[in-house]
Design a protein around this motif. Structure first.
Motif, mmCIF file in Angstrom:
data_model
loop_
_atom_site.group_PDB
_atom_site.id
_atom_site.type_symbol
_atom_site.label_atom_id
_atom_site.label_comp_id
_atom_site.label_asym_id
_atom_site.label_seq_id
_atom_site.Cartn_x
_atom_site.Cartn_y
_atom_site.Cartn_z
ATOM 1 N N MET A 1 0.880 -1.221 -0.070
ATOM 2 C CA MET A 1 0.082 -0.155 0.031
ATOM 3 C C MET A 1 0.794 1.203 -0.123
ATOM 4 S SD MET A 1 -2.769 0.953 2.816
ATOM 5 C CE MET A 1 -3.828 -0.399 2.715
ATOM 6 N N THR A 2 0.642 2.252 -0.759
ATOM 7 C CA THR A 2 1.289 3.359 -1.087
ATOM 8 C C THR A 2 0.927 4.399 0.078
ATOM 9 O OG1 THR A 2 -0.201 4.622 -2.420
ATOM 10 C CG2 THR A 2 1.588 2.903 -3.389
ATOM 11 N N ALA A 3 1.805 5.305 0.458
ATOM 12 C CA ALA A 3 1.479 6.451 1.253
ATOM 13 C C ALA A 3 0.381 7.152 1.053
ATOM 14 C CB ALA A 3 2.739 7.458 1.512
ATOM 15 N N ALA A 4 0.262 7.539 -0.310
ATOM 16 C CA ALA A 4 -0.919 8.354 -0.764
ATOM 17 C C ALA A 4 -2.185 7.411 -0.573
ATOM 18 C CB ALA A 4 -0.803 8.455 -2.266
ATOM 19 N N THR A 5 -2.286 5.955 -0.694
ATOM 20 C CA THR A 5 -3.488 5.253 -0.628
ATOM 21 C C THR A 5 -3.672 5.152 0.939
ATOM 22 O OG1 THR A 5 -3.014 3.877 -2.396
ATOM 23 C CG2 THR A 5 -4.385 3.048 -0.819
ATOM 24 N N ARG A 6 -2.786 5.161 1.894
ATOM 25 C CA ARG A 6 -2.892 5.207 3.186
ATOM 26 C C ARG A 6 -3.508 6.468 3.677
ATOM 27 N NH1 ARG A 6 1.960 2.952 4.077
ATOM 28 N NH2 ARG A 6 3.014 4.970 4.210
ATOM 29 N N GLY A 7 -3.085 7.526 3.118
ATOM 30 C CA GLY A 7 -3.374 8.771 3.838
ATOM 31 C C GLY A 7 -5.117 8.801 3.255
ATOM 32 N N SER A 8 -5.509 8.583 2.126
ATOM 33 C CA SER A 8 -6.908 8.805 1.644
ATOM 34 C C SER A 8 -7.834 7.671 1.980
ATOM 35 C CB SER A 8 -7.158 8.549 0.088
ATOM 36 O OG SER A 8 -6.505 7.183 -0.470
ATOM 37 N N GLY A 9 -7.257 6.670 3.198
ATOM 38 C CA GLY A 9 -8.273 6.045 3.796
ATOM 39 C C GLY A 9 -8.032 4.533 3.503
ATOM 40 N N GLY A 10 -6.798 3.985 2.490
ATOM 41 C CA GLY A 10 -6.749 2.746 2.328
ATOM 42 C C GLY A 10 -7.807 2.131 1.301
ATOM 43 N N VAL A 11 -8.435 2.897 0.463
ATOM 44 C CA VAL A 11 -9.213 2.515 -0.322
ATOM 45 C C VAL A 11 -8.780 2.556 -1.813
ATOM 46 C CG1 VAL A 11 -11.450 2.631 -1.715
ATOM 47 C CG2 VAL A 11 -11.306 3.178 0.757
ATOM 48 N N GLY A 12 -8.502 1.401 -2.654
ATOM 49 C CA GLY A 12 -7.656 1.431 -3.699
ATOM 50 C C GLY A 12 -8.326 2.006 -4.735
ATOM 51 N N PRO A 13 -7.766 2.849 -5.873
ATOM 52 C CA PRO A 13 -8.320 3.330 -6.919
ATOM 53 C C PRO A 13 -9.608 2.859 -7.713
ATOM 54 C CG PRO A 13 -6.231 3.320 -7.516
ATOM 55 C CD PRO A 13 -6.285 2.532 -5.950
ATOM 56 N N ASP A 14 -9.125 1.226 -8.001
ATOM 57 C CA ASP A 14 -10.181 0.822 -8.734
ATOM 58 C C ASP A 14 -11.269 0.366 -7.711
ATOM 59 O OD1 ASP A 14 -8.505 0.588 -10.794
ATOM 60 O OD2 ASP A 14 -7.676 -1.289 -10.346
ATOM 61 N N ARG A 15 -11.030 -0.030 -6.600
ATOM 62 C CA ARG A 15 -12.353 -0.274 -5.673
ATOM 63 C C ARG A 15 -13.010 0.929 -5.469
ATOM 64 N NH1 ARG A 15 -12.069 -0.564 0.169
ATOM 65 N NH2 ARG A 15 -13.740 -1.608 0.964
ATOM 66 N N GLN A 16 -12.459 1.984 -5.117
ATOM 67 C CA GLN A 16 -13.053 3.236 -4.893
ATOM 68 C C GLN A 16 -13.969 3.739 -6.087
ATOM 69 O OE1 GLN A 16 -11.382 6.395 -2.466
ATOM 70 N NE2 GLN A 16 -11.526 7.447 -4.304
ATOM 71 N N THR A 17 -13.475 3.415 -7.205
ATOM 72 C CA THR A 17 -14.213 3.846 -8.727
ATOM 73 C C THR A 17 -15.454 3.121 -8.495
ATOM 74 O OG1 THR A 17 -12.123 4.287 -9.755
ATOM 75 C CG2 THR A 17 -14.205 3.885 -10.807
ATOM 76 N N ARG A 18 -15.261 1.645 -8.377
ATOM 77 C CA ARG A 18 -16.497 0.784 -8.233
ATOM 78 C C ARG A 18 -17.616 1.197 -7.380
ATOM 79 N NH1 ARG A 18 -12.605 -2.949 -9.094
ATOM 80 N NH2 ARG A 18 -12.682 -3.803 -6.715
ATOM 81 N N LYS A 19 -17.048 1.506 -6.132
ATOM 82 C CA LYS A 19 -18.033 1.826 -5.006
ATOM 83 C C LYS A 19 -18.684 3.331 -5.305
ATOM 84 C CE LYS A 19 -16.381 -0.423 -1.039
ATOM 85 N NZ LYS A 19 -16.353 -0.512 0.609
ATOM 86 N N LEU A 20 -17.852 4.225 -6.080
ATOM 87 C CA LEU A 20 -18.601 5.451 -6.290
ATOM 88 C C LEU A 20 -19.479 5.244 -7.353
ATOM 89 C CD1 LEU A 20 -17.993 8.498 -5.441
ATOM 90 C CD2 LEU A 20 -16.664 8.630 -7.467
ATOM 91 N N ALA A 21 -19.449 4.451 -8.127
ATOM 92 C CA ALA A 21 -20.494 4.235 -9.015
ATOM 93 C C ALA A 21 -21.660 3.665 -8.829
ATOM 94 C CB ALA A 21 -19.750 3.255 -10.438
ATOM 95 N N ASP A 22 -21.326 2.633 -7.352
ATOM 96 C CA ASP A 22 -22.379 2.071 -7.095
ATOM 97 C C ASP A 22 -23.504 3.162 -6.210
ATOM 98 O OD1 ASP A 22 -22.044 -0.358 -7.792
ATOM 99 O OD2 ASP A 22 -20.820 -1.169 -6.149
ATOM 100 N N LEU A 23 -22.888 4.249 -5.633
ATOM 101 C CA LEU A 23 -23.621 5.003 -4.931
ATOM 102 C C LEU A 23 -24.233 5.923 -5.706
ATOM 103 C CD1 LEU A 23 -20.817 6.623 -2.545
ATOM 104 C CD2 LEU A 23 -22.441 5.219 -2.037
#
Length: 278
Positions: free
Chosen positions: A1-23
């Motif tokens: 896990m990168t520092a940038a991912t850790r700082g944003s809450g540990g949500v990977g970009p692909d997973r976050q994109t899918r979750k955002l679409a579901d919202l």
């Protein structure tokens, strides 16, 4: 896990994109409003969010719990020596991503970091920040029960600092409307924990701002007790500014007849009446 991912809450970009679409199919306009409120004002309790956006606490708690599960919001509950504190809500990683998408920005441009948002649970400024936000939430609640009343503007301390920071750092800025009366105001929220000389030392900045803009915006000072208010009025006297003081009252919100201009001895006035007090 990168520092940038850790700082944003540990949500990977692909997973976050899918979750955002579901919202997209799950979030209401009120949910989006809650995200904007927490982005602007950092932390609000379940009771304050009820005053701001819901009709009943049970309804608020049910929806806030769902939004936390969806990672739109985050929450914590500070320890109390007696009883239980309400949940305190902050913006979550998916809420930050949502606001960034609405603004066509990258989430990093919002300056959001999940660790910083949740660190408010341990901040020495938490009680002060909640007090300020509670003041404005109470005004919103008052408007809900008063025809032709409304809190038309509510700026956070951060937004005030960005706009006027060279001269003043108010705890908030607002505009209250009651029928045809409107009053703009700066708020200084005093918890009684600092010397009054520090509060009085802020007045030259407000006076300089009034001279620079040609606008004498009233300064409202909210104090914890009548004794503190009496001492503060002596410390603030003679500034040449439109200043009014008040303390909490169980029967009134800040919109009610609590305000006493420095030049007056009574009776106390409603917030809207301050529009013509000076």
């Amino acid at each position: 896990m990168t520092a940038a991912t850790r700082g944003s809450g540990g949500v990977g970009p692909d997973r976050q994109t899918r979750k955002l679409a579901d919202l997209a199919a799950r979030l209401t306009p009120r949910d989006r409003q809650l995200c904007r409120l927490l982005a602007d004002h950092r932390v609000l309790t379940s009771h304050q969010l009820t005053e701001l956006a819901f009709g009943h606490l049970d309804t608020a708690e049910d929806r806030l719990r769902t939004l936390t599960t969806l990672e739109v919001l985050d929450r914590f509950r500070p320890r109390r020596d007696t009883g239980s504190a309400p949940y305190h809500y902050v913006l979550g990683p998916l809420g930050a991503a949502l606001l960034a998408a609405e603004a066509d920005q990258d989430p990093a441009e919002l300056g959001y970091r999940r660790d910083r948002a949740l660190a408010l649970a341990h901040s020495q400024r938490l009680a002060h920040l909640l007090g300020v936000n509670g003041f404005f939430a109470a005004l919103t609640r008052a408007a809900r029960h008063q025809p032709d009343a409304g809190l038309e503007v509510w700026w956070s301390e951060q937004r005030c600092a960005a706009h006027w920071g060279r001269l003043v750092h108010p705890d908030g800025y607002g505009r209250w409307r009651d029928h045809h009366a409107r009053v703009d105001f700066f708020l200084e929220y005093d918890r009684g924990s600092e010397p009054l000389g520090r509060l009085a030392g802020k007045l030259p900045g407000y006076l300089e701002l009034a001279h620079a803009t040609g606008i004498r915006t009233p300064l409202l000072v909210w104090l914890p007790t009548p004794a503190r208010e009496a001492t503060a009025r002596q410390a603030l006297a003679g500034s040449g500014l439109p200043v009014a003081t008040a303390t909490p009252h169980p029967d009134h919100t800040p919109a009610g007849p609590l305000w006493l201009p420095l030049h007056a001895s009574g009776p106390r006035r409603r917030l809207a009446q301050l529009a013509t007090a000076w």
